[in-house]
Write a protein that holds these residues in place. Structure first.
Motif, PDB file in Angstrom:
ATOM      1  N   UNK A  85       0.834  -1.197   0.000  1.00  0.00           N
ATOM      2  CA  UNK A  85       0.000   0.000   0.000  1.00  0.00           C
ATOM      3  C   UNK A  85       0.873   1.252   0.000  1.00  0.00           C
ATOM      4  N   UNK A  96       2.183   5.097   0.875  1.00  0.00           N
ATOM      5  CA  UNK A  96       2.383   5.728   2.180  1.00  0.00           C
ATOM      6  C   UNK A  96       1.161   6.480   2.675  1.00  0.00           C
ATOM      7  N   UNK A  97       0.471   7.108   1.754  1.00  0.00           N
ATOM      8  CA  UNK A  97      -0.635   7.968   2.158  1.00  0.00           C
ATOM      9  C   UNK A  97      -1.881   7.169   2.505  1.00  0.00           C
ATOM     10  N   UNK A 107      -4.233   5.314   4.627  1.00  0.00           N
ATOM     11  CA  UNK A 107      -4.512   5.091   6.038  1.00  0.00           C
ATOM     12  C   UNK A 107      -5.999   5.333   6.271  1.00  0.00           C
ATOM     13  N   UNK A 114      -3.261   6.590  -3.297  1.00  0.00           N
ATOM     14  CA  UNK A 114      -3.766   7.427  -2.228  1.00  0.00           C
ATOM     15  C   UNK A 114      -3.454   8.862  -2.585  1.00  0.00           C
ATOM     16  N   UNK A 115      -4.230   9.750  -2.040  1.00  0.00           N
ATOM     17  CA  UNK A 115      -4.046  11.150  -2.403  1.00  0.00           C
ATOM     18  C   UNK A 115      -2.620  11.589  -2.157  1.00  0.00           C
ATOM     19  N   UNK A 116      -2.025  12.080  -3.233  1.00  0.00           N
ATOM     20  CA  UNK A 116      -0.654  12.535  -3.144  1.00  0.00           C
ATOM     21  C   UNK A 116      -0.683  13.959  -2.653  1.00  0.00           C
TER      22      UNK A 116
END
Lengths: 660, 145
Positions: free
Chosen positions: B91, B93-94, B96, B120-122
């Motif tokens: 997954x 990093x962003x 969560x 995930x939203x950068x």
């Protein structure tokens, strides 16, 4: 202080508005005194916007969290350099930054042209100020960076800058792109001025040649840096994802590349005058469009999920650009058309024409693919997106044709290529390519595109070296200078041509890197300490694990022992960090880089009492060639931009080709 | 002269035609349907086996990881509608609880979205979260802020 910032932006707005009127009137009346007034207005707007930028920077540096923008993008412990870069971290700041760069460009353009270019300058100023007004409108009324937090509400500490943006590459990548985007405004402004005044000779092109090169250079370098940043920072093992924001920067670059080539034809043959107008308009339009895509959230991308209030303004401005450009073009179409015709398919001219078609084709496919969700939703009612598979499938073959033209074009003669000259120029590159082909085949390069690409790389690379070799030896014979000296002098004598060839060489380097990606490998496993995974000749042993506590984060660090053919090759230390403030995990990749390939290690995490680590390894061949290609590209463009000594008219006709 | 003109026209058209052909065929097999969770439920049988992309938020507390970290299950929520998602891979990093994500994959009768791509939203290169400041404004009313 903050009030002063707001005030200077408001003043700049009023002044620019007045400047538009004065510049038009001064040109109509041919009133030189008034022209000088509008020149000074440009300088004044530049000064005012600079004041605003300095004030915003000061607030960022001293962490005045009363200013909403400062609180949003910095915190007290944001390192000083990143407080400066926070200027372009958010929408409001980056719009101000845009305005500022444009005002500096405008100032430089005025200082350059105020003495000798009185015909074109006034309307160019009008055009620049209209663009300026648009951005001043935004920063004054829609996205004001000096907006204060509600009264009576104090913020102890700001949000801070995202850790992923705290990277030296990230400090210069967005400004580079902006410098490029905005740079196209100046040639566009002179083109509009040429059409408004009816002075449709080559003057607008020659006065802005270096502007175009500079904008093109900044975009190219910015795109490459963006790729590099994604590669080392985002941890997915690649440098280009065909993300809308990336595409947005690629499109004006492609059109700019086409333009740089086709203006040579206009300068030498007085052809393609309409075409060049269209190209510079497109390049400028796409620059604004790119800013719009990045900012508006029309296309959801990894970079912009949320819709923003400035979208409609941009849409309106883009309509204005199109309407103004197209109507002027139609108005001047008869004058712009030329009687000169192409003579032969195998000529330099027609190779340029094909190259333009190809650049336009790539740009169109990228645009189509990027906008497809919007188009399909409007037409079919279903939102359909296309991802990297589409872009690759379409652009790999087109790109290969382009690569071929990079080699073929400069070898063709102007007007027509005789059989003799064809043999003379093509013999060695084709022979080398034919020798290389079986070698690549034996080495295992057997799928279609990589094979074709590899052979073309040999062909194009050797054709470029041949050009330098020919020029060098000829000069050596003529002047008796030693080889190194004649190489340098020959290049400096003909900067735009050989600068262009150096850029071509850079393109070859890029293609070497792109071709390498066809052989990427990745392997992903969860390992216990001491266990290993294998890929090709490499073995990766998970050696050791440590948890480190650092000032603003904790890090899980694993040690990977890399063996190549069973022999020790190196150690890698990928990390998984957890930042305290944002409570955000962050992957730190570790890369072993060689000319042959990159070993790229990422750590997904370490869990359990037995410290099992999930590790992903990428083996990416030839990536370094891309970064080196970027440096060569910059070098070649700078050579081409170096000032040429003023020549007399007769000299000019004697000297051979411009950039190709 | 006329003949030459025709030659140019034909080769130009050939190139343009080839470009159009390449682009048109490029869409085949590379289309991804961008739907909302709601739409996916509504159009479900038609979209079985198609490649689908969906955006939404990760439902708080719904993330479950497999032992090797390479398998993740979570609930995706959009406008109140929820969809269970399975993802194979590391997954980002962003990713969560609560974060905005885009998933890409397929959907079938079992009612679970099988994602092979998770974005995930950068923290955009140019933009941080616009909602942050609103959260901050709300926090003003919270005692102790």
């Amino acid at each position: 202080m903050v009030t002063l910032g707001t005030l200077s932006l408001q003043l700049a707005f009023v002044l620019a508005l007045a400047g538009i009127g004065i510049s038009i009137y001064s040109r109509k009346q041919q009133n030189q005194a008034l022209m000088e007034v509008s020149n000074r207005i440009v300088l004044g707007v530049g000064a005012l916007v600079t004041i605003a930028v300095v004030i915003l920077l000061r607030n960022l540096v001293v962490s005045n969290f009363q200013v909403e923008y400062v609180a949003q993008y910095t915190s007290r412990n944001t390192p000083l350099p990143y407080k400066f870069t926070a200027l372009w971290a958010g929408q409001d700041g980056s719009l101000l930054f845009w305005t500022w760069i444009l005002s500096i460009y405008a100032t430089v353009a005025v200082l350059q042209n105020r003495k000798h270019n009185l015909n074109l300058l006034p309307y160019a100023i009008t055009t620049i100020l209209v663009v300026q007004i648009f951005f001043l409108l935004l920063v004054n009324f829609v996205a004001n960076p000096f907006h204060l937090v509600p009264a009576g509400f104090s913020i102890p500490d700001g949000q801070g800058l995202n850790p992923q943006l705290q990277n030296p590459g990230m400090m210069i990548h967005p400004p580079m792109l902006y410098l490029g985007y905005i740079g196209f405004t100046i040639p566009f402004a002179f083109a509009m001025s040429a059409m408004l005044t009816g002075k449709l000779d080559n003057l607008w092109i020659t006065s802005t040649r270096r502007w175009t090169l500079f904008a093109w250079l900044c975009l190219g370098v910015g795109i490459t840096l963006g790729g590099k940043w994604a590669y080392v920072e985002l941890g997915w093992g690649g440098y280009w994802a065909w993300d809308p924001v990336e595409n947005a920067s690629l499109m004006p670059w492609l059109i700019g590349t086409g333009f740089l080539h086709s203006v040579i034809i206009q300068e030498k043959k007085n052809m393609l005058r309409v075409w060049n107008m269209v190209l510079i308009m497109l390049a400028f339009f796409l620059s604004i469009f790119g800013t719009f895509l990045t900012r508006s959230g029309v296309i959801s991308s990894v970079h912009s999920f949320t819709a923003s209030s400035i979208g409609p303004f941009f849409a309106g401005f883009m309509v204005l650009i199109i309407v103004a450009s197209v109507s002027l073009l139609l108005l001047r179409l008869d004058v712009l058309k030329t009687r000169n015709k192409l003579e032969s398919l195998t000529s330099r001219e027609s190779s340029f024409l094909f190259n333009n078609l190809i650049f336009l084709g790539i740009c169109f496919s990228v645009l189509w693919g990027t906008m497809f969700p919007v188009i399909s939703e409007a037409v079919q009612g279903a939102k359909i997106t296309v991802g990297p598979p589409f872009f690759n499938q379409v652009n790999v073959p087109i790109g290969l044709v382009l690569l071929m033209l990079t080699g073929v074009g400069p070898l063709l003669a102007w007007r027509r290529t005789s059989l003799e000259s064809f043999k003379r120029n093509f013999l060695i590159p084709i022979a080398l390519a034919l020798i290389a082909a079986p070698v690549f085949w034996m080495a295992g390069v057997r799928s279609l595109y990589p094979f074709v690409s590899a052979v073309l790389i040999v062909f194009v690379g050797s054709s470029i070296i041949q050009e330098f070799w020919k020029g060098m030896t000829a000069r050596h014979r003529m002047t008796g200078e030693n080889y190194a000296r004649s190489l340098v002098n020959m290049t400096l004598k003909n900067k735009s041509r050989f600068g262009g060839y150096i850029v071509h060489l850079a393109i070859v380097f890029y293609f070497i890197g792109f071709t390498g990606s066809a052989f990427n490998k990745e392997i992903e496993k969860t390992l216990l300490p001491g266990e290993a995974m294998h890929s090709g000749m490499y073995t990766f042993v998970y050696d050791d694990y440590q948890q480190l506590n650092r000032p603003n984060h904790t890090a899980q660090v694993v040690e990977i022992n890399v063996l190549k053919n069973g022999r020790p090759y190196g150690k890698m230390y990928p990390e998984k960090r957890m930042y305290f403030r944002s409570n955000q995990p962050n992957t730190e990749v570790d890369i072993i880089q060689t000319w042959r390939e990159d070993l790229y290690a990422t750590l997904a995490g370490v869990t359990g009492d037995d410290n099992r680590a999930t590790i992903r390894m990428y083996i990416n061949p030839l990536v370094r060639w891309i970064w080196v290609g970027g440096a060569i590209l910059a070098f070649g463009t700078i050579i081409a931009m170096l000032p040429t000594k003023p020549r007399t008219r007769s000299d000019k006709t004697k000297t051979s080709d411009k950039t190709s | 002269m006329k003949k030459k003109k025709r030659k140019f026209l034909i080769s130009g058209l050939l190139i343009a035609g080839a470009l159009v052909y390449i682009i048109a065929t490029g869409f085949k097999g590379n289309q991804v349907f961008y739907v909302t969770v709601d739409e996916l439920y509504a159009k479900a049988p038609d979209l079985y086996g198609e490649r689908i992309r969906m955006a939404g938020n990760v439902v708080d507390g719904s993330i479950q990881k497999g032992a090797d970290q390479l398998f993740t299950q979570f609930q995706l929520e959009q406008e109140g509608k929820k969809m269970p998602v399975e993802y194979h891979g590391i997954t980002p990093d962003m990713f969560k609880n609560g974060s905005e994500v885009i998933v890409e994959g397929s959907y079938s009768e079992d009612g679970v979205f099988k994602a092979d791509n998770l974005m995930a939203k950068c923290a955009s290169r140019y933009e941080a979260d616009v909602t942050d400041i609103n959260a901050m404004k709300q926090a003003k009313d919270t005692p102790g802020y």
